[in-house]
Design a protein around this motif. Structure first.
Motif, PDB file in Angstrom:
ATOM      1  N   LYS A  43     -30.184  34.986  48.496  1.00  0.00           N
ATOM      2  CA  LYS A  43     -29.203  34.499  48.622  1.00  0.00           C
ATOM      3  C   LYS A  43     -29.005  34.173  50.069  1.00  0.00           C
ATOM      4  O   LYS A  43     -28.734  33.256  50.958  1.00  0.00           O
ATOM      5  CB  LYS A  43     -27.726  35.020  48.917  1.00  0.00           C
ATOM      6  CG  LYS A  43     -27.460  35.106  47.229  1.00  0.00           C
ATOM      7  CD  LYS A  43     -26.420  36.270  46.458  1.00  0.00           C
ATOM      8  CE  LYS A  43     -24.886  36.034  47.015  1.00  0.00           C
ATOM      9  NZ  LYS A  43     -24.000  36.821  47.032  1.00  0.00           N
ATOM     10  N   ASP A  51     -24.814  27.769  46.613  1.00  0.00           N
ATOM     11  CA  ASP A  51     -24.223  28.166  46.103  1.00  0.00           C
ATOM     12  C   ASP A  51     -23.861  29.522  45.220  1.00  0.00           C
ATOM     13  O   ASP A  51     -24.470  28.300  44.332  1.00  0.00           O
ATOM     14  CB  ASP A  51     -22.680  27.328  46.602  1.00  0.00           C
ATOM     15  CG  ASP A  51     -21.265  28.077  46.163  1.00  0.00           C
ATOM     16  OD1 ASP A  51     -21.253  29.204  46.577  1.00  0.00           O
ATOM     17  OD2 ASP A  51     -20.353  27.760  45.915  1.00  0.00           O
ATOM     18  N   GLN A  53     -22.143  31.065  43.066  1.00  0.00           N
ATOM     19  CA  GLN A  53     -20.720  32.227  42.059  1.00  0.00           C
ATOM     20  C   GLN A  53     -21.098  33.129  41.829  1.00  0.00           C
ATOM     21  O   GLN A  53     -21.460  33.241  40.917  1.00  0.00           O
ATOM     22  CB  GLN A  53     -20.143  30.723  41.765  1.00  0.00           C
ATOM     23  CG  GLN A  53     -20.113  29.775  42.640  1.00  0.00           C
ATOM     24  CD  GLN A  53     -18.546  29.924  43.436  1.00  0.00           C
ATOM     25  OE1 GLN A  53     -17.951  30.354  43.246  1.00  0.00           O
ATOM     26  NE2 GLN A  53     -19.163  29.217  44.655  1.00  0.00           N
ATOM     27  N   GLU A  54     -20.006  34.428  41.820  1.00  0.00           N
ATOM     28  CA  GLU A  54     -19.589  35.256  40.884  1.00  0.00           C
ATOM     29  C   GLU A  54     -18.959  34.782  39.906  1.00  0.00           C
ATOM     30  O   GLU A  54     -17.882  34.032  39.574  1.00  0.00           O
ATOM     31  CB  GLU A  54     -19.244  37.010  41.947  1.00  0.00           C
ATOM     32  CG  GLU A  54     -18.985  37.644  40.975  1.00  0.00           C
ATOM     33  CD  GLU A  54     -18.508  38.768  41.021  1.00  0.00           C
ATOM     34  OE1 GLU A  54     -17.260  39.270  41.014  1.00  0.00           O
ATOM     35  OE2 GLU A  54     -18.312  39.568  42.503  1.00  0.00           O
ATOM     36  N   ILE A  55     -19.662  34.884  38.628  1.00  0.00           N
ATOM     37  CA  ILE A  55     -19.578  34.963  37.352  1.00  0.00           C
ATOM     38  C   ILE A  55     -18.305  35.778  36.249  1.00  0.00           C
ATOM     39  O   ILE A  55     -17.881  35.384  35.412  1.00  0.00           O
ATOM     40  CB  ILE A  55     -20.284  34.006  36.550  1.00  0.00           C
ATOM     41  CG1 ILE A  55     -21.361  35.120  36.337  1.00  0.00           C
ATOM     42  CG2 ILE A  55     -20.245  32.416  37.751  1.00  0.00           C
ATOM     43  CD1 ILE A  55     -22.617  33.907  35.553  1.00  0.00           C
ATOM     44  N   SER A  63     -22.259  42.281  40.574  1.00  0.00           N
ATOM     45  CA  SER A  63     -21.524  40.873  40.243  1.00  0.00           C
ATOM     46  C   SER A  63     -22.602  40.591  39.599  1.00  0.00           C
ATOM     47  O   SER A  63     -23.944  41.115  39.795  1.00  0.00           O
ATOM     48  CB  SER A  63     -21.721  40.486  41.961  1.00  0.00           C
ATOM     49  OG  SER A  63     -21.103  40.369  42.363  1.00  0.00           O
ATOM     50  N   TYR A  65     -24.117  37.156  38.724  1.00  0.00           N
ATOM     51  CA  TYR A  65     -24.167  34.860  39.739  1.00  0.00           C
ATOM     52  C   TYR A  65     -24.820  34.262  38.975  1.00  0.00           C
ATOM     53  O   TYR A  65     -25.689  34.135  38.200  1.00  0.00           O
ATOM     54  CB  TYR A  65     -24.928  35.156  40.732  1.00  0.00           C
ATOM     55  CG  TYR A  65     -24.188  36.333  42.033  1.00  0.00           C
ATOM     56  CD1 TYR A  65     -23.290  35.973  43.441  1.00  0.00           C
ATOM     57  CD2 TYR A  65     -24.321  37.730  42.624  1.00  0.00           C
ATOM     58  CE1 TYR A  65     -22.535  36.729  43.808  1.00  0.00           C
ATOM     59  CE2 TYR A  65     -24.600  38.467  43.551  1.00  0.00           C
ATOM     60  CZ  TYR A  65     -23.260  38.091  43.787  1.00  0.00           C
ATOM     61  OH  TYR A  65     -22.907  39.009  45.247  1.00  0.00           O
ATOM     62  N   THR A  67     -25.755  29.275  40.353  1.00  0.00           N
ATOM     63  CA  THR A  67     -25.699  28.553  41.171  1.00  0.00           C
ATOM     64  C   THR A  67     -26.674  27.471  40.289  1.00  0.00           C
ATOM     65  O   THR A  67     -26.069  27.193  39.257  1.00  0.00           O
ATOM     66  CB  THR A  67     -27.411  28.852  41.649  1.00  0.00           C
ATOM     67  OG1 THR A  67     -27.043  27.736  42.960  1.00  0.00           O
ATOM     68  CG2 THR A  67     -28.351  29.174  41.008  1.00  0.00           C
ATOM     69  N   GLN A 160     -19.733  31.143  30.347  1.00  0.00           N
ATOM     70  CA  GLN A 160     -20.922  29.654  31.015  1.00  0.00           C
ATOM     71  C   GLN A 160     -21.230  28.457  30.102  1.00  0.00           C
ATOM     72  O   GLN A 160     -20.438  27.380  30.070  1.00  0.00           O
ATOM     73  CB  GLN A 160     -21.802  30.712  31.614  1.00  0.00           C
ATOM     74  CG  GLN A 160     -21.162  31.575  32.480  1.00  0.00           C
ATOM     75  CD  GLN A 160     -20.381  30.697  33.500  1.00  0.00           C
ATOM     76  OE1 GLN A 160     -20.272  29.607  34.096  1.00  0.00           O
ATOM     77  NE2 GLN A 160     -19.018  31.171  33.878  1.00  0.00           N
TER      78      GLN A 160
END
Length: 394
Positions: A43, A51, A53-55, A63, A65, A67, A160
């Motif tokens: 990162k 980018d 993103q924490e999901i 975390s 993540y 992208t 997701q």
């Protein structure tokens, strides 16, 4: 139904060259032990170019993540390190991201990014990655939890999937060194599978699309990995991620990163996973209505368990002639992953192949302390007729 364009395109062949890969390989992350700390390095390296993103968060609050790269209509969801100790594909994903950022002007890369939106979860199981275990912090195999969804990491993946609604899923794993590509004495450096969608292992259009992708990748890599590409067993288990998404009629491809000779750090295998991902995404970006790769898919030899890490042949132990099979046990130590040589079998004849074979030539074999070699014992060194020999990988 669709078929796929494979690497007959000369521009894609150029991306398979050694100098190209050497230039884009993420040297910041190497070896078998890859955790969220390594992802933080990645990162930082990319900065605002990518980018993450924490999901969601793991059982222990780490975390998870995701992208996204590309702006196309074809949505692809890929995830790695569902099993925490399977990081080869994660390293290849970092290389892929580096390619997308630094080679975006390349015609092949731009065609992928223009046609596809690729959503990538680099480390789905950060607790398992830190502990170097297959399971998560609740001792659950996430790849057997896609129906019950009892774990936060499993729920993250399903959430997701439901939000993205991908046209394709890529399920990225490692496999053990025991696997051969068919019955020949060749390790399965890469294995692929289109998971079954039902107990009958039915073949419909969505499975055929996965088969075409796999056949294309195998063709693209056949010159570099002759005899070292396998096909994973497609026994149906609805609790698995691949079977779940295939059951939902989403073409799904399972990647299994395996052993390349003398490559226990899996840096060579990483390169081939990277190339397979490029081939796969290039094919997805160039969908064409036509026929199949179904027959070519079934021509790929099915994996068998025909290897051990070390086999000692023609040994004399006491008054017996013996052969000894040794399998490395991967253990997280202070300096990273250690490979402990454990005796698996001691028999008159071992039918498996060894990644390394030691011919004792009928001489006496024992441990350095003079004791006999027996099953389930760690053997860092052996003694052959008073000559000490290292067995441990490192």
């Amino acid at each position: 139904m669709f078929s796929f364009v494979n690497m007959k395109n000369m521009q894609l062949k150029e991306l398979f060259q050694e100098d190209f890969y050497s230039a884009i390989k993420m040297q910041e992350v190497t070896g078998r032990y890859v955790t969220n700390k390594d992802l933080e390095k990645v990162k930082s390296y990319f900065g605002d170019k990518i980018d993450f993103q924490e999901i969601g968060r793991s059982v222990k609050g780490k975390s998870v993540y995701m992208t996204r790269v590309g702006k196309g209509k074809i949505k692809v969801l890929a995830w790695s390190q569902m099993h925490g100790n399977e990081a080869t594909t994660t390293k290849a994903v970092f290389d892929l991201l580096n390619t997308f950022i630094n080679e975006s002007g390349n015609k092949v890369i731009s065609s992928i990014l223009d046609s596809c939106s690729i959503f990538i979860i680099p480390i789905l199981n950060p607790d398992g990655a830190e502990a170097y275990t297959r399971i998560n912090a609740n001792s659950v195999d996430l790849n057997r939890d896609l129906q019950q969804l009892s774990q936060p990491e499993s729920r993250i993946l399903m959430q997701q999937y439901q939000a993205i609604k991908p046209e394709f899923c890529l399920n990225l794993h490692d496999q053990r060194t025991i696997f051969s590509a068919g019955s020949r004495p060749e390790p399965a450096t890469l294995s692929f599978l289109t998971p079954s969608k039902d107990p009958e292992r039915s073949i419909d259009d969505s499975r055929r699309q996965s088969m075409c992708l796999i056949a294309g990748m195998a063709e693209d890599l056949q010159n570099e990995l002759q005899g070292r590409i396998g096909r994973y067993d497609d026994a149906f288990n609805i609790n698995c991620a691949g079977d779940t998404f295939q059951n939902l009629n989403i073409p799904t491809v399972l990647f299994e990163a395996g052993h390349f000779p003398e490559d226990y750090e899996r840096e060579e295998t990483r390169k081939y996973v990277f190339k397979a991902l490029l081939s796969c995404l290039y094919q997805i970006a160039h969908l064409q209505p036509d026929t199949s790769g179904e027959e070519s898919y079934f021509d790929i030899p099915e994996n068998q368990k025909l290897f051990n890490d070390v086999i000692i042949r023609n040994a004399r132990i006491g008054n017996e002639n013996s052969e000894i099979s040794i399998q490395f046990r991967e253990v997280l130590g202070e300096k990273g992953i250690e490979f402990l040589p454990m005796v698996e079998k001691r028999e008159k004849r071992i039918s498996n192949y060894g990644h390394r074979e030691i011919d004792a030539k009928g001489l006496e074999v024992s441990l350095p302390d003079g004791s006999e070699i027996s099953e389930n014992v760690v053997v860092n060194k052996i003694v052959i007729n008073n000559r000490e020999l290292e067995v441990k990988y490192r």
